[in-house]
Design a protein around this motif. Structure first.
Motif, PDB file in Angstrom:
ATOM      1  N   ILE A 132      13.470   9.274 -13.679  1.00 27.83           N
ATOM      2  CA  ILE A 132      12.918   8.990 -14.769  1.00 27.83           C
ATOM      3  C   ILE A 132      11.904   8.634 -14.549  1.00 27.83           C
ATOM      4  CG2 ILE A 132      12.493   9.399 -16.805  1.00 27.83           C
ATOM      5  CD1 ILE A 132      14.701  11.418 -17.127  1.00 27.83           C
ATOM      6  N   PRO A 133      12.416   6.869 -14.837  1.00 30.56           N
ATOM      7  CA  PRO A 133      12.284   6.403 -14.418  1.00 30.56           C
ATOM      8  C   PRO A 133      10.425   5.129 -13.075  1.00 30.56           C
ATOM      9  CG  PRO A 133      13.980   5.172 -15.447  1.00 30.56           C
ATOM     10  CD  PRO A 133      14.420   6.978 -15.101  1.00 30.56           C
ATOM     11  N   ALA A 134      11.481   5.937 -11.514  1.00 32.04           N
ATOM     12  CA  ALA A 134      10.652   6.114 -10.335  1.00 32.04           C
ATOM     13  C   ALA A 134       9.241   6.781 -10.925  1.00 32.04           C
ATOM     14  CB  ALA A 134      12.216   7.126  -9.979  1.00 32.04           C
ATOM     15  N   MET A 135       9.362   8.081 -11.621  1.00 32.31           N
ATOM     16  CA  MET A 135       8.782   9.621 -11.198  1.00 32.31           C
ATOM     17  C   MET A 135       7.287   8.575 -12.479  1.00 32.31           C
ATOM     18  SD  MET A 135      10.818  13.004 -12.551  1.00 32.31           S
ATOM     19  CE  MET A 135      12.089  13.549 -11.146  1.00 32.31           C
ATOM     20  N   LEU A 136       8.048   8.348 -13.524  1.00 36.11           N
ATOM     21  CA  LEU A 136       6.770   7.279 -14.374  1.00 36.11           C
ATOM     22  C   LEU A 136       5.945   6.182 -13.387  1.00 36.11           C
ATOM     23  CD1 LEU A 136       8.614   7.371 -17.228  1.00 36.11           C
ATOM     24  CD2 LEU A 136       6.978   8.915 -17.269  1.00 36.11           C
ATOM     25  N   LEU A 137       6.603   5.443 -12.888  1.00 36.89           N
ATOM     26  CA  LEU A 137       6.427   3.875 -12.659  1.00 36.89           C
ATOM     27  C   LEU A 137       5.369   5.029 -10.835  1.00 36.89           C
ATOM     28  CD1 LEU A 137       9.333   1.616 -12.132  1.00 36.89           C
ATOM     29  CD2 LEU A 137       7.318   1.534 -13.218  1.00 36.89           C
ATOM     30  N   ALA A 138       5.848   5.757 -10.266  1.00 43.54           N
ATOM     31  CA  ALA A 138       4.766   6.612  -9.047  1.00 43.54           C
ATOM     32  C   ALA A 138       3.729   7.241  -9.973  1.00 43.54           C
ATOM     33  CB  ALA A 138       6.405   7.743  -8.834  1.00 43.54           C
ATOM     34  N   TYR A 139       4.052   7.625 -10.517  1.00 43.55           N
ATOM     35  CA  TYR A 139       2.462   7.809 -11.301  1.00 43.55           C
ATOM     36  C   TYR A 139       1.614   6.751 -11.723  1.00 43.55           C
ATOM     37  CZ  TYR A 139      -0.319  10.862 -14.697  1.00 43.55           C
ATOM     38  OH  TYR A 139      -1.215  11.092 -15.151  1.00 43.55           O
ATOM     39  N   GLY A 140       2.489   6.379 -12.558  1.00 44.06           N
ATOM     40  CA  GLY A 140       1.586   4.581 -12.757  1.00 44.06           C
ATOM     41  C   GLY A 140       1.047   4.213 -11.460  1.00 44.06           C
ATOM     42  N   LEU A 141       1.566   4.283 -10.820  1.00 44.92           N
ATOM     43  CA  LEU A 141       0.977   3.359  -9.307  1.00 44.92           C
ATOM     44  C   LEU A 141      -0.469   4.898  -8.976  1.00 44.92           C
ATOM     45  CD1 LEU A 141       4.294   1.886  -7.260  1.00 44.92           C
ATOM     46  CD2 LEU A 141       2.234   0.836  -7.728  1.00 44.92           C
ATOM     47  N   SER A 142       0.087   5.821  -9.270  1.00 43.97           N
ATOM     48  CA  SER A 142      -1.336   6.779  -8.511  1.00 43.97           C
ATOM     49  C   SER A 142      -2.983   6.635  -9.171  1.00 43.97           C
ATOM     50  CB  SER A 142      -0.690   8.173  -8.430  1.00 43.97           C
ATOM     51  OG  SER A 142      -0.540   8.481 -10.649  1.00 43.97           O
ATOM     52  N   PRO A 199       0.715  -1.207   0.032  1.00 44.77           N
ATOM     53  CA  PRO A 199       0.395  -0.061  -0.157  1.00 44.77           C
ATOM     54  C   PRO A 199       0.639   0.954  -0.163  1.00 44.77           C
ATOM     55  CG  PRO A 199      -0.130  -1.187   2.424  1.00 44.77           C
ATOM     56  CD  PRO A 199       0.566  -2.201   0.809  1.00 44.77           C
ATOM     57  N   HIS A 200       2.158   1.049   0.271  1.00 47.23           N
ATOM     58  CA  HIS A 200       2.613   2.269   0.828  1.00 47.23           C
ATOM     59  C   HIS A 200       3.930   2.388  -0.550  1.00 47.23           C
ATOM     60  CE1 HIS A 200       0.595   3.265   4.481  1.00 47.23           C
ATOM     61  NE2 HIS A 200       2.013   1.611   4.493  1.00 47.23           N
ATOM     62  N   GLY A 201       3.371   1.775  -1.848  1.00 51.42           N
ATOM     63  CA  GLY A 201       4.877   2.006  -3.389  1.00 51.42           C
ATOM     64  C   GLY A 201       4.775   2.925  -3.820  1.00 51.42           C
TER      65      GLY A 201
END
Length: 308
Positions: A199-209, A29-31
């Protein structure tokens, strides 16, 4: 057109991986929270520092960077003033709207489009340098000021600077460039590894959101602000960039290049910053979504009018 599609494929592929990861629940839940904080405190400052250390002063003070700076700051300033005069929204909403409408996705969208559309990734460097060295520290500082209790007074200002690793990284990078210090490559390898995550982390976090979310939900109360920010990003900022470039005597390919860079979508790091400060997260998230879709049409229009 193939360059535009290539750039968007990279972005949407990583966002899709983030969304699927969220659906699977593998990060718990905190990814998204962990990814956002990793980017904010580690990867983004490393990216800013390396970007500045690999820069020559002639690039920092180039014509394209001046266009990027004026168009970004003027668009953001117009949004701030307009929102303050004609709306009753709180300060955090105003700041996130202004930033969402004036910060471009210069790295993960700018580099592919600069390469495939303009023929050289160097065309993305001026806008990235401006945002990394000046604009990102500036809007993070302002966000801190409007969202934190310690925002008033000299002590609050100092604390906000010290609490923001991107501001520290930008100041350090500019100082090292100005005095001409060359750091051995081996010492920068760990920093490079951290920067590669940004950049990958930003995009992954955005996808998670996006997992379980409802973009443009009426209940959020952000539809009007999203429309304002998206219009500013895709229409007003490119027009300002075009006007500034013409005043600087640019024409032909050089004019086309700076307007293409100004027409890129809202950067994912705006969403990361909004999440970090818990300020209008859904506003930033949905503006990134709308502009990432709408930029396809904006770039096609720019190509039709100014393409050389």
């Amino acid at each position: 057109m193939s360059g535009v599609l290539a750039g968007f494929f990279i972005v949407w592929a990583l966002i899709a991986v983030g969304w699927l990861t969220g659906r699977s629940g593998v990060l718990g839940p905190h990814g998204r929270f962990v990814l956002n904080r990793t980017t904010f405190y580690l990867a983004s400052p490393a990216l800013v520092l390396l970007g500045l250390l690999s820069t020559e002063l002639t690039e920092v003070f180039s014509g394209p960077m001046l266009v990027a700076a004026i168009s970004g700051l003027l668009t953001g300033g117009l949004l701030l003033v307009g929102m303050r005069l004609f709306t009753q929204r709180d300060a955090a909403d105003v700041v996130v709207t202004a930033v969402s409408g004036s910060v471009v996705n210069g790295a993960n969208m700018g580099f592919p489009i600069a390469l495939y559309v303009l023929g050289d990734i160097s065309h993305a460097i001026p806008v990235i340098l401006f945002q990394q060295a000046l604009y990102t520290p500036l809007y993070l500082f302002v966000l801190h000021q409007v969202t934190q209790k310690d925002s008033l007074g000299p002590r609050g200002i100092v604390r906000s600077i010290l609490a923001n690793p991107t501001i520290i990284a930008a100041a350090l990078g500019v100082a090292l460039v100005l005095i001409g210090v060359r750091i051995p490559t081996v010492l920068l390898e760990p920093v490079q590894s951290l920067a590669d995550m940004a950049i990958p982390a930003m995009l992954l976090a955005y996808g998670l959101s996006l997992n379980g979310s409802r973009p443009l939900a009426k209940a959020d109360g952000y539809r009007g602000l999203i429309a304002v920010a998206s219009t500013a990003k895709l229409l007003i900022m490119p027009l300002i960039a075009c006007g500034v470039a013409l005043l600087l005597g640019m024409s032909g390919a050089s004019l086309f290049e700076v307007v293409v860079m100004a027409a890129l979508p809202t950067a994912q790091n705006v969403f990361v910053a909004a999440s970090q400060y818990r300020a209008a997260e859904n506003l930033a998230r949905d503006t990134v979504l709308i502009t990432t879709i709408g930029t396809v049409f904006a770039l096609l229009a720019v190509s039709a009018v100014l393409g050389v």
